[in-house]
Design a protein around this motif. Structure first.
Motif, PDB file in Angstrom:
ATOM      1  N   ASP A 101      93.295  26.334  82.492  1.00  0.00           N
ATOM      2  CA  ASP A 101      92.731  27.300  81.530  1.00  0.00           C
ATOM      3  C   ASP A 101      92.777  26.762  80.095  1.00  0.00           C
ATOM      4  N   ASP A 102      93.811  25.982  79.765  1.00  0.00           N
ATOM      5  CA  ASP A 102      93.899  25.375  78.432  1.00  0.00           C
ATOM      6  C   ASP A 102      92.746  24.403  78.223  1.00  0.00           C
ATOM      7  N   MET A 104      89.842  24.333  79.837  1.00  0.00           N
ATOM      8  CA  MET A 104      88.585  25.083  79.777  1.00  0.00           C
ATOM      9  C   MET A 104      88.423  25.740  78.405  1.00  0.00           C
ATOM     10  N   GLY A 105      89.502  26.266  77.849  1.00  0.00           N
ATOM     11  CA  GLY A 105      89.445  26.861  76.515  1.00  0.00           C
ATOM     12  C   GLY A 105      89.088  25.839  75.454  1.00  0.00           C
ATOM     13  N   ILE A 107      87.372  23.007  75.946  1.00  0.00           N
ATOM     14  CA  ILE A 107      85.967  22.641  76.154  1.00  0.00           C
ATOM     15  C   ILE A 107      85.054  23.698  75.537  1.00  0.00           C
ATOM     16  N   THR A 108      85.363  24.956  75.781  1.00  0.00           N
ATOM     17  CA  THR A 108      84.566  26.048  75.223  1.00  0.00           C
ATOM     18  C   THR A 108      84.579  25.993  73.702  1.00  0.00           C
ATOM     19  N   ARG A 109      85.748  25.778  73.130  1.00  0.00           N
ATOM     20  CA  ARG A 109      85.859  25.730  71.666  1.00  0.00           C
ATOM     21  C   ARG A 109      85.101  24.539  71.088  1.00  0.00           C
ATOM     22  N   GLN A 111      82.518  23.033  72.458  1.00  0.00           N
ATOM     23  CA  GLN A 111      81.085  23.312  72.600  1.00  0.00           C
ATOM     24  C   GLN A 111      80.602  24.225  71.477  1.00  0.00           C
ATOM     25  N   GLN A 112      81.429  25.204  71.107  1.00  0.00           N
ATOM     26  CA  GLN A 112      81.062  26.103  70.013  1.00  0.00           C
ATOM     27  C   GLN A 112      81.043  25.349  68.681  1.00  0.00           C
TER      28      GLN A 112
END
Length: 122
Positions: A101-102, A104-105, A107-109, A111-112
């Motif tokens: 989850d860390d 994935m978080g 990667i999401t950040r 990408q943003q």
């Protein structure tokens, strides 16, 4: 994220994202490669850095690249697959190990940040 001791860390698989941990300080993120054994015991490990390996052929070229970056603001590329060996053999070293989850978080950040700070590539 969780904190583990060296013995636990050395037994973890290749691809584990981690950082060295000193009390209350999480260092730079790295990706674990293989663990190195001797006489049936895991004693060391290899890793790749995610933040500080300059794409170059050696230390002389790296120094030149970094000098130009400092003096002229020249851009430079990072290399995300440079294999390094720890070699410190610090039995007391702790490791902050990233959970799925860390990652994935992050990667999401990223990408943003890519969308916000760099726009779309057309």
């Amino acid at each position: 994220m969780r904190i583990v001791d060296r013995k636990t860390f050395l037994a973890m698989p290749e691809g584990t994202v981690f950082a060295k941990y000193d009390p209350s300080i999480i260092r730079e993120p790295m990706v674990k490669a293989d663990s190195i054994g001797s006489e049936g015991k895991l004693i060391d490990f290899r890793y790749t850095s995610l933040t500080d390996e300059v794409d170059c052929s050696g230390s002389f070229e790296r120094d030149g690249i970094m000098d130009l970056a400092e003096i002229e603001g020249a851009p430079f590329a990072l290399h995300f697959n440079t294999l390094c060996r720890d070699g410190l053999f610090d039995a007391d070293q702790l490791f902050a190990v990233w959970e799925r989850d860390d990652i994935m978080g992050l990667i999401t950040r990223l990408q943003q940040a890519l969308a916000d700070g760099y726009g779309s590539k057309s």
